[in-house]
Design a protein around this motif. Structure first.
Motif, PDB file in Angstrom:
ATOM      1  N   ASN A 141      -3.594   9.445   4.587  1.00 39.49           N
ATOM      2  CA  ASN A 141      -4.863  10.126   4.312  1.00 39.49           C
ATOM      3  C   ASN A 141      -6.013   9.406   5.006  1.00 39.49           C
ATOM      4  N   GLU A 142      -6.021   8.094   4.915  1.00 37.78           N
ATOM      5  CA  GLU A 142      -7.085   7.310   5.547  1.00 37.78           C
ATOM      6  C   GLU A 142      -7.073   7.486   7.064  1.00 37.78           C
ATOM      7  N   ARG A 193       0.828  -1.195   0.000  1.00 40.31           N
ATOM      8  CA  ARG A 193       0.000   0.000   0.000  1.00 40.31           C
ATOM      9  C   ARG A 193       0.864   1.248   0.000  1.00 40.31           C
ATOM     10  N   ASP A 194       0.365   2.288  -0.651  1.00 40.63           N
ATOM     11  CA  ASP A 194       1.056   3.572  -0.713  1.00 40.63           C
ATOM     12  C   ASP A 194       0.919   4.297   0.632  1.00 40.63           C
ATOM     13  N   LYS A 228       1.254   7.433   1.462  1.00 37.35           N
ATOM     14  CA  LYS A 228       0.467   8.672   1.401  1.00 37.35           C
ATOM     15  C   LYS A 228      -1.022   8.382   1.552  1.00 37.35           C
ATOM     16  N   ARG A 229      -1.497   7.370   0.839  1.00 37.21           N
ATOM     17  CA  ARG A 229      -2.914   7.021   0.919  1.00 37.21           C
ATOM     18  C   ARG A 229      -3.274   6.533   2.329  1.00 37.21           C
TER      19      ARG A 229
END
Length: 439
Positions: A385-386, A378-379, A381-382
């Motif tokens: 954000n989550e 998984r990235d 950054k994402r």
């Protein structure tokens, strides 16, 4: 009622203090204050009395003032402390001298002690007029408070209800000798100009002008007290909640503030920020409006004199001190069983087995990813954000690598790749810690 009786009445709440310390310049006002207190101490059970003379060293004639003050104190049987201060150069010598003087006052007060300053009713009137001409709000027009916290003790102004003429009359009756500071005659200073050229004109037309202005300051002080009470009510709601209290950064719920009228928003923010920074006047709050009204995925910043307001995770955050400097890295962690100090970024400790491989702490540069059990690669950054991690935290959030592989993100156990946890204690601003200790 005599000056001494009024003085004693004003100081009644402070008669159990460990010590009274007079801010003694040697001028007329502080000489009268010290003399009256020394006389009262012979007839009343008062706290131990001392005097403090601050020597700024700004003019040659001032070198003789400590000797004069010492002679006065010896006659009165009062201990004198003389402190020399360094006045920082800058655009306002008067302000720099005041800051140096009050720093010395703070350092000289032990817990619970009271510093007694000799400002009087005419000083209060000049202060109110000066601030009015500068466009001050309610807090500024309330003038000098009769009492406020100062360092570990208190600052008290027991002569605020007594006029300059009455103080001068007492000095003549008692045959007192005092210092005339030549700088008090310099019209270049705004306050001196008001004292020598404006106030006499006002008094000729309105003999009670000083008393009326002082009374108005009292009314405005009451109004400010009510505004502060309203601000505390609003802040009580705005302080609630927040997922990342471990950051140790002051924050408020943005939606709570947005439900208030613009005037109440500014009132609450002035109260909240007052201990940490100077605030703009009422015409320069565009930075707050831009931060408040920005779209949800924006990262607005409102820069103030001593720090910045950021937005993130539905809150506004006050950043100052070490939070304004980027941390340095990467860092090797050769002894993970011991805490790791991060330059400019607090400290780390590791919980869980890590094996014998070398560890390294890094910070984000972009493009990082990690393999989460059951979720695949998984990235980062994402994932941040989550998790709603505020933007200002992400660049200094410690990341743990083993053999060049990202295995843990500090304080986010849901992102741990292995059976270990990276615990980060973020940096703290000493100024916020000091303020918090008094709340």
């Amino acid at each position: 009622m005599s000056l001494e009786s009024r003085l004693l009445d004003a100081l009644k709440p402070w008669r159990t203090a460990p010590r009274w310390l007079v801010a003694f310049s040697g001028g007329l006002d502080s000489t009268v204050l010290l003399h009256a207190l020394a006389r009262l101490a012979k007839r009343q059970a008062l706290p131990p009395l001392g005097a403090l003379h601050i020597h700024h060293g700004l003019q040659a004639s001032a070198d003789a003032w400590p000797a004069h003050c010492r002679a006065v104190c010896e006659r009165l049987g009062v201990d004198l402390h003389v402190r020399r201060v360094q006045v920082a150069p800058g655009p306002s010598l008067e302000r720099a001298a005041r800051e140096a003087r009050y720093d010395a006052f703070c350092e000289s007060l032990n817990p619970g002690e009271v510093l007694l300053a000799a400002q009087h009713r005419d000083d209060q009137a000049e202060t109110v007029l000066f601030r009015l001409l500068r466009g001050a709000g309610v807090r500024g027009l309330a003038g000098m408070p009769a009492c406020r916290a100062l360092g570990k003790g208190w600052l008290m102004r027991p002569l605020l209800d007594i006029g300059r003429d009455e103080i001068a009359a007492y000095a003549r009756e008692q045959g007192l000798d005092w210092i005339d500071d030549p700088s008090n005659q310099c019209d270049d200073h705004a306050r001196n100009y008001l004292r020598h050229h404006v106030m006499p004109v006002l008094r000729r037309r309105w003999p009670g002008a000083a008393a009326c202005m002082s009374r108005a300051a009292t009314h405005l002080g009451e109004a400010q007290h009510l505004l502060d009470e309203l601000a505390e009510i609003d802040l009580q709601h705005a302080r609630v909640g927040g997922r990342y209290q471990w950051l140790g950064v002051p924050s408020l719920c943005l939606s709570s503030l947005q439900r208030l009228s613009p005037a109440r928003q500014r009132n609450a923010l002035r109260r909240w920020l007052a201990n940490w920074t100077a605030l703009p006047d009422s015409d320069h709050w565009a930075g707050w409006e831009a931060l408040r009204d920005a779209v949800s995925d924006a990262a607005p910043v409102w820069r103030l004199a001593a720090g910045e307001l950021h937005r993130g995770d539905g809150r506004i955050w006050w950043l100052s001190g070490p939070w304004l400097d980027a941390p340095s890295g990467p860092l090797e962690w050769s002894q993970p069983d011991k805490a790791l100090q991060l330059p400019g970024n607090g400290s780390l400790r590791l919980v869980g087995h890590v094996g014998a491989s070398s560890l390294e702490v890094r910070y984000r540069h972009g493009g990082e990813s990690l393999d989460l059990p059951g979720r695949g690669r998984r990235d980062l950054k994402r994932l941040l954000n989550e998790a709603g991690v505020p933007g200002f935290v992400r660049s200094r959030l410690p990341l743990l690598y083993r053999d060049d592989r990202l295995i843990a993100v500090s304080n986010l156990p849901q992102l741990d790749v292995q059976a270990l946890s990276l615990i980060w204690t973020p940096p703290t601003d000493a100024r916020f810690e000091l303020v918090g200790s008094f709340e």
